[in-house]
Scaffold this motif. Structure first.
Motif, PDB file in Angstrom:
ATOM      1  N   HIS A 146       8.595  -3.848  70.795  1.00 60.23           N
ATOM      2  CA  HIS A 146       8.655  -3.015  71.997  1.00 60.23           C
ATOM      3  C   HIS A 146       9.819  -2.031  72.069  1.00 60.23           C
ATOM      4  O   HIS A 146       9.793  -1.130  72.921  1.00 60.23           O
ATOM      5  CB  HIS A 146       8.699  -3.915  73.236  1.00 60.23           C
ATOM      6  N   ALA A 147      10.845  -2.162  71.250  1.00 56.48           N
ATOM      7  CA  ALA A 147      11.994  -1.248  71.361  1.00 56.48           C
ATOM      8  C   ALA A 147      11.577   0.186  71.077  1.00 56.48           C
ATOM      9  O   ALA A 147      10.823   0.451  70.140  1.00 56.48           O
ATOM     10  CB  ALA A 147      13.091  -1.678  70.398  1.00 56.48           C
ATOM     11  N   ASN A 148      12.103   1.094  71.870  1.00 58.83           N
ATOM     12  CA  ASN A 148      11.819   2.519  71.694  1.00 58.83           C
ATOM     13  C   ASN A 148      13.089   3.343  71.534  1.00 58.83           C
ATOM     14  O   ASN A 148      13.085   4.555  71.747  1.00 58.83           O
ATOM     15  CB  ASN A 148      10.995   3.047  72.871  1.00 58.83           C
ATOM     16  N   VAL A 149      14.180   2.667  71.165  1.00 56.66           N
ATOM     17  CA  VAL A 149      15.456   3.331  70.893  1.00 56.66           C
ATOM     18  C   VAL A 149      15.977   2.792  69.562  1.00 56.66           C
ATOM     19  O   VAL A 149      15.510   1.754  69.077  1.00 56.66           O
ATOM     20  CB  VAL A 149      16.479   3.079  72.018  1.00 56.66           C
ATOM     21  N   LEU A 209      10.001  -5.934  60.681  1.00 56.97           N
ATOM     22  CA  LEU A 209      10.871  -4.807  60.363  1.00 56.97           C
ATOM     23  C   LEU A 209      10.054  -3.532  60.190  1.00 56.97           C
ATOM     24  O   LEU A 209      10.412  -2.479  60.717  1.00 56.97           O
ATOM     25  CB  LEU A 209      11.665  -5.106  59.086  1.00 56.97           C
ATOM     26  N   ASP A 210       8.971  -3.624  59.449  1.00 63.79           N
ATOM     27  CA  ASP A 210       8.137  -2.442  59.207  1.00 63.79           C
ATOM     28  C   ASP A 210       7.552  -1.896  60.499  1.00 63.79           C
ATOM     29  O   ASP A 210       7.470  -0.682  60.691  1.00 63.79           O
ATOM     30  CB  ASP A 210       7.016  -2.784  58.226  1.00 63.79           C
ATOM     31  N   GLU A 211       7.162  -2.784  61.388  1.00 61.17           N
ATOM     32  CA  GLU A 211       6.608  -2.362  62.673  1.00 61.17           C
ATOM     33  C   GLU A 211       7.662  -1.624  63.497  1.00 61.17           C
ATOM     34  O   GLU A 211       7.393  -0.580  64.095  1.00 61.17           O
ATOM     35  CB  GLU A 211       6.094  -3.581  63.449  1.00 61.17           C
ATOM     36  N   LEU A 212       8.866  -2.170  63.511  1.00 59.94           N
ATOM     37  CA  LEU A 212       9.948  -1.544  64.269  1.00 59.94           C
ATOM     38  C   LEU A 212      10.354  -0.215  63.653  1.00 59.94           C
ATOM     39  O   LEU A 212      10.509   0.797  64.352  1.00 59.94           O
ATOM     40  CB  LEU A 212      11.151  -2.495  64.315  1.00 59.94           C
ATOM     41  N   ALA A 213      10.515  -0.181  62.323  1.00 57.29           N
ATOM     42  CA  ALA A 213      10.969   1.024  61.632  1.00 57.29           C
ATOM     43  C   ALA A 213       9.935   2.142  61.673  1.00 57.29           C
ATOM     44  O   ALA A 213      10.281   3.316  61.500  1.00 57.29           O
ATOM     45  CB  ALA A 213      11.318   0.694  60.183  1.00 57.29           C
ATOM     46  N   ALA A 214       8.675   1.811  61.903  1.00 56.68           N
ATOM     47  CA  ALA A 214       7.649   2.841  62.044  1.00 56.68           C
ATOM     48  C   ALA A 214       7.772   3.579  63.368  1.00 56.68           C
ATOM     49  O   ALA A 214       7.236   4.680  63.527  1.00 56.68           O
ATOM     50  CB  ALA A 214       6.268   2.199  61.934  1.00 56.68           C
ATOM     51  N   ARG A 215       8.522   2.983  64.304  1.00 55.20           N
ATOM     52  CA  ARG A 215       8.627   3.543  65.650  1.00 55.20           C
ATOM     53  C   ARG A 215       9.987   4.176  65.936  1.00 55.20           C
ATOM     54  O   ARG A 215      10.082   5.232  66.549  1.00 55.20           O
ATOM     55  CB  ARG A 215       8.371   2.401  66.653  1.00 55.20           C
ATOM     56  N   ASN A 249      11.614   1.968  55.112  1.00 52.90           N
ATOM     57  CA  ASN A 249      11.886   3.106  55.993  1.00 52.90           C
ATOM     58  C   ASN A 249      13.042   2.838  56.960  1.00 52.90           C
ATOM     59  O   ASN A 249      12.961   3.091  58.161  1.00 52.90           O
ATOM     60  CB  ASN A 249      10.630   3.477  56.780  1.00 52.90           C
ATOM     61  N   CYS A 250      14.123   2.296  56.418  1.00 55.26           N
ATOM     62  CA  CYS A 250      15.264   1.961  57.257  1.00 55.26           C
ATOM     63  C   CYS A 250      16.561   2.403  56.581  1.00 55.26           C
ATOM     64  O   CYS A 250      16.540   2.956  55.483  1.00 55.26           O
ATOM     65  CB  CYS A 250      15.301   0.460  57.526  1.00 55.26           C
ATOM     66  N   VAL A 251      17.673   2.163  57.244  1.00 54.58           N
ATOM     67  CA  VAL A 251      18.995   2.373  56.656  1.00 54.58           C
ATOM     68  C   VAL A 251      19.579   1.007  56.329  1.00 54.58           C
ATOM     69  O   VAL A 251      19.537   0.089  57.161  1.00 54.58           O
ATOM     70  CB  VAL A 251      19.932   3.125  57.613  1.00 54.58           C
ATOM     71  N   VAL A 252      20.111   0.861  55.130  1.00 55.96           N
ATOM     72  CA  VAL A 252      20.743  -0.395  54.722  1.00 55.96           C
ATOM     73  C   VAL A 252      22.234  -0.164  54.531  1.00 55.96           C
ATOM     74  O   VAL A 252      22.639   0.680  53.728  1.00 55.96           O
ATOM     75  CB  VAL A 252      20.134  -0.946  53.417  1.00 55.96           C
ATOM     76  N   VAL A 253      23.029  -0.880  55.293  1.00 55.18           N
ATOM     77  CA  VAL A 253      24.484  -0.870  55.124  1.00 55.18           C
ATOM     78  C   VAL A 253      24.828  -2.161  54.392  1.00 55.18           C
ATOM     79  O   VAL A 253      24.961  -3.227  55.002  1.00 55.18           O
ATOM     80  CB  VAL A 253      25.207  -0.790  56.481  1.00 55.18           C
ATOM     81  N   LEU A 254      24.923  -2.079  53.070  1.00 50.92           N
ATOM     82  CA  LEU A 254      25.132  -3.268  52.234  1.00 50.92           C
ATOM     83  C   LEU A 254      26.624  -3.520  52.098  1.00 50.92           C
ATOM     84  O   LEU A 254      27.343  -2.798  51.404  1.00 50.92           O
ATOM     85  CB  LEU A 254      24.467  -3.075  50.871  1.00 50.92           C
ATOM     86  N   LYS A 255      27.095  -4.564  52.766  1.00 55.44           N
ATOM     87  CA  LYS A 255      28.524  -4.817  52.893  1.00 55.44           C
ATOM     88  C   LYS A 255      29.076  -5.593  51.702  1.00 55.44           C
ATOM     89  O   LYS A 255      28.505  -6.599  51.288  1.00 55.44           O
ATOM     90  CB  LYS A 255      28.796  -5.599  54.188  1.00 55.44           C
ATOM     91  N   ASN A 256      30.198  -5.106  51.196  1.00 51.13           N
ATOM     92  CA  ASN A 256      30.925  -5.769  50.115  1.00 51.13           C
ATOM     93  C   ASN A 256      32.329  -5.191  50.137  1.00 51.13           C
ATOM     94  O   ASN A 256      32.693  -4.483  51.086  1.00 51.13           O
ATOM     95  CB  ASN A 256      30.227  -5.530  48.775  1.00 51.13           C
ATOM     96  N   HIS A 257      33.143  -5.447  49.116  1.00 50.03           N
ATOM     97  CA  HIS A 257      34.487  -4.858  49.106  1.00 50.03           C
ATOM     98  C   HIS A 257      34.411  -3.333  49.068  1.00 50.03           C
ATOM     99  O   HIS A 257      35.324  -2.644  49.530  1.00 50.03           O
ATOM    100  CB  HIS A 257      35.335  -5.398  47.964  1.00 50.03           C
ATOM    101  N   THR A 258      33.357  -2.772  48.527  1.00 47.18           N
ATOM    102  CA  THR A 258      32.962  -1.386  48.769  1.00 47.18           C
ATOM    103  C   THR A 258      31.566  -1.456  49.367  1.00 47.18           C
ATOM    104  O   THR A 258      30.704  -2.163  48.855  1.00 47.18           O
ATOM    105  CB  THR A 258      32.935  -0.570  47.478  1.00 47.18           C
TER     106      THR A 258
END
Length: 501
Positions: free
Chosen positions: A343-346, A365-371, A410-419
Motif C-alpha cells: 500500500h505505500a505510495n511514497v 519487494l518487487d510489488e513495492l518497487a513497481a510502485r 528495480n531498487c537501490v542497494v546500499v551495500l554496507k561494508n568498510h567501503t
C-alpha cells in the motif's frame, strides 16, 4: 565526484592518452614517478635513505624513474630489479639506461646470488623508506619466488613503505590478496584515479593512506562508477526562508519491537537532525514512554497487535518511510511490512529486519518497487539472505552483486561494508568517507534515518542514498576525532551530522 576505475578501465584511458592524445608512454611514466617523489618531498623535511624494489614491467619503470629523480636531488638511493631481464618492458629498459647515465645505484638480478630476507636485509640495512614498484594494476596472480620473498622482507622490515599505484600482490578490482603474501604499505600513491581495489577487500588495509595524483590521464566516460566526495552535499536542498515543518519532509519510522527500543530512537533522531520537518515513530507500545522522554521532538504511535487500518493511516501521512531497524521478524512485523509493500505510495527505505523479512518473500519487494522508489540497506550477511550468495563471495564482488540485485528488483542497494557500494539500475557509487569507528551498534539505524530524511525532502532515491551514506561516514569520521575509534557511539554520529550539512 570522480571516477573510481577497474584495471581494465585504467588501462583503456592510459592507452587512449598515448594513442589518441599523443602523450608518449615515457612521459606518463615520468609524471607518475615525479608524483611519488613529490609525496616524499612533502612528507619528509630531511633526506631519508631510499630502497626501491622494481619489477619487470612499467611499474618497475616507475620505480627506476623515482630512483633517478631522488638521486639527482641528493637522496641516498638504492634500487633492485627483480625478475627475468628478457621480460623487462621497453619503458623499463629505457629508464634503466637513463638511470645508469646518472649513476644511480642499481642492483641487477644477476648480481644477487642469494635472494632471501637475509640478503635483502643486508642490501637495505641503512634505508629508512622502502618503495614497492614490483607490480602495478596488471597483476592477475599471487606473488611467487623472488617477489614473494621481497614482499615478506618489506613487511617485516619495520621501515616506512610506499607503494607505487597499488601495493603488489592484490587484485586491482576486488582488493583481494591473490596469493599468500602482499606488500603492506604505509602510503600508496596512485595515478590519475582511485582504483577500486584500494578501497575494497584486503588491499584497503594494505594500502595505508592513499593519494591520487594527476598525471595527465583523463577518463571521459561518465558511466563509470563514481567515488563520492563533498560534491554530493550540494544536492541537498537548502531550507527556504518561508519553510515550515510541514514543508520540510514528513518521515515515518516503523521500527523497534516489544523488547527493542534503541533502533527506533536512533533512526528517528538521525532523521530529525538531517532536516526532517516532522518525524513520527510507529513502534510497539512498550517503547512509547521511553520515546516521549528521550525524543520529545517526534510524534509517536504505539501498537500491541497488527491493525491494518492503523498501518495504512500511518503510511498515508508520510512523505517517506523508514522501516526495519529493530523491528524483529515476528508475525506482527511480517504483517506490517507486507502492508507497507502492498500500500505505500511514497519512497521507502528498508533496513535491518525489514531486509530480512523481504528476503523471505522477494515478491513483496518487487510489488513495492513497481510502485515507488525503494532503497535497501543490507550489510553483507543480510545481502547473503537476499541473493543466496555467501558472504565471502560478496565481500570480493560487492559491486557486481549489488548491481545485479538492484537491476533485477528495480531498487537501490546500499551495500554496507568498510567501503559502501551504492547500486542503482544504471549507476554505481563508492562511499569511503567513514572509518572503522562506524562498526558500532546502531550505526546502520542512523544511516537509515539520514537517508529517510533526504527522501522526505524530495531527493531522488539514488541521490538520497549516496548523499546519506556520505554524510553518515563523514559525520562518524569527524566524531572519532573526539571519541577515538573504539569509543564511537551511534549517537556521536548523529551529534556530528550538523558539521557535514
Amino acid at each position: 565526484m570522480k571516477p573510481i576505475l577497474s584495471a581494465a578501465q585504467m588501462k583503456e584511458w592510459d592507452s587512449k592518452t598515448i594513442e589518441q592524445m599523443g602523450v608518449p608512454s615515457l612521459v606518463l611514466m615520468e609524471r607518475a614517478a615525479l608524483a611519488v617523489c613529490n609525496r616524499i618531498l612533502h612528507s619528509y623535511s630531511d633526506k631519508p635513505k631510499i630502497g626501491i624494489f622494481a619489477g619487470p614491467g612499467n611499474n618497475g619503470g616507475d620505480g627506476i624513474a623515482i630512483a633517478r629523480i631522488l638521486h639527482t636531488k641528493g637522496y641516498p638511493v638504492k634500487a633492485i630489479i627483480l625478475g627475468d631481464s628478457k621480460k623487462f618492458s621497453p619503458q623499463l629498459r629505457q629508464e634503466l639506461e637513463i638511470a645508469g647515465n646518472y649513476g644511480v645505484d642499481i642492483v641487477y638480478p644477476w648480481n644477487v646470488d642469494d635472494v632471501s630476507i637475509k640478503e635483502f636485509s643486508r642490501l637495505f640495512v641503512d634505508c629508512d623508506i622502502l618503495i614497492d614498484s614490483m607490480f602495478g594494476i596488471g597483476l592477475t596472480r599471487g606473488l611467487e619466488g623472488d617477489y614473494a620473498v621481497a614482499a615478506e622482507y618489506i613487511n617485516q622490515s619495520g621501515k616506512t613503505v610506499i607503494a607505487v599505484d597499488i601495493p603488489s600482490g592484490y587484485d586491482t578490482d576486488s582488493g583481494k590478496l591473490l596469493g599468500t603474501v602482499g606488500v603492506k604499505a604505509d602510503t600508496t600513491v596512485t595515478f590519475a584515479y582511485m582504483k577500486k581495489g584500494l578501497v575494497l577487500g584486503d588491499c584497503k588495509l594494505a594500502a595505508g593512506s592513499v593519494y591520487v595524483s594527476d598525471v595527465g590521464i583523463y577518463c571521459k566516460d561518465d558511466k563509470v562508477p563514481q567515488l563520492l566526495d563533498d560534491e554530493i552535499l550540494s544536492s541537498i536542498p537548502k531550507r527556504e526562508s518561508t519553510a515550515n515543518k510541514g514543508t520540510c519532509g514528513k518521515v515515518l519510522v516503523i521500527a523497534g519491537s516489544e523488547s527493542i527500543y534503541g533502533a527506533c530512537y536512533l533512526a528517528a533522531n538521525a532523521a530529525l537532525v538531517t532536516g526532517s520537518g516532522l518525524v513520527k515513530i510507529y513502534t510497539h507500545q512498550n517503547n512509547i514512554e521511553s520515546i516521549q522522554q528521550a525524543l520529545p521532538e517526534t510524534m509517536y504511535k504505539g501498537y500491541t497487535a497488527f491493525d491494518e487500518a492503523e498501518v495504512l493511516e500511518q503510511i498515508s501521512w508520510a512523505d517517506a518511510i523508514v522501516i526495519g531497524p529493530g523491528l524483529g521478524t515476528s508475525e506482527v512485523s511480517a504483517k506490517i511490512i507486507k502492508a507497507v509493500s502492498e500500500h505505500a505510495n511514497v519512497p521507502v527505505i528498508v533496513d535491518a529486519d525489514g531486509v530480512n523479512l523481504l528476503a523471505k518473500d522477494l515478491k513483496q519487494l518487487d510489488e513495492l518497487a513497481a510502485r515507488v522508489p525503494v532503497i535497501l540497506t543490507p550489510h553483507l550477511k543480510e545481502m547473503e539472505r537476499l541473493c543466496n550468495t555467501p558472504v565471502n563471495e560478496i565481500n570480493y564482488n560487492m559491486e557486481n552483486v549489488a548491481k545485479e540485485f538492484a537491476s533485477k528488483h528495480n531498487c537501490v542497494v546500499v551495500l554496507k561494508n568498510h567501503t559502501t557500494v551504492i547500486a542503482t539500475v544504471n549507476t554505481i557509487f563508492y562511499c569511503n568517507s567513514g572509518n572503522e569507528g562506524l562498526a558500532t551498534p546502531g550505526s546502520g539505524d542512523v544511516l537509515a534515518g539520514i537517508i529517510g530524511a533526504l527522501l522526505g525532502q524530495g531527493l531522488a532515491a539514488d541521490v538520497a542514498s549516496s548523499a546519506g551514506a556520505y554524510i553518515h561516514g563523514k559525520a562518524g569520521t569527524i566524531a572519532t576525532e573526539a571519541t577515538g575509534i573504539k569509543g564511537l557511539l551511534a549517537r556521536d554520529i548523529i551529534a556530528n551530522i550538523n558539521k557535514v550539512i
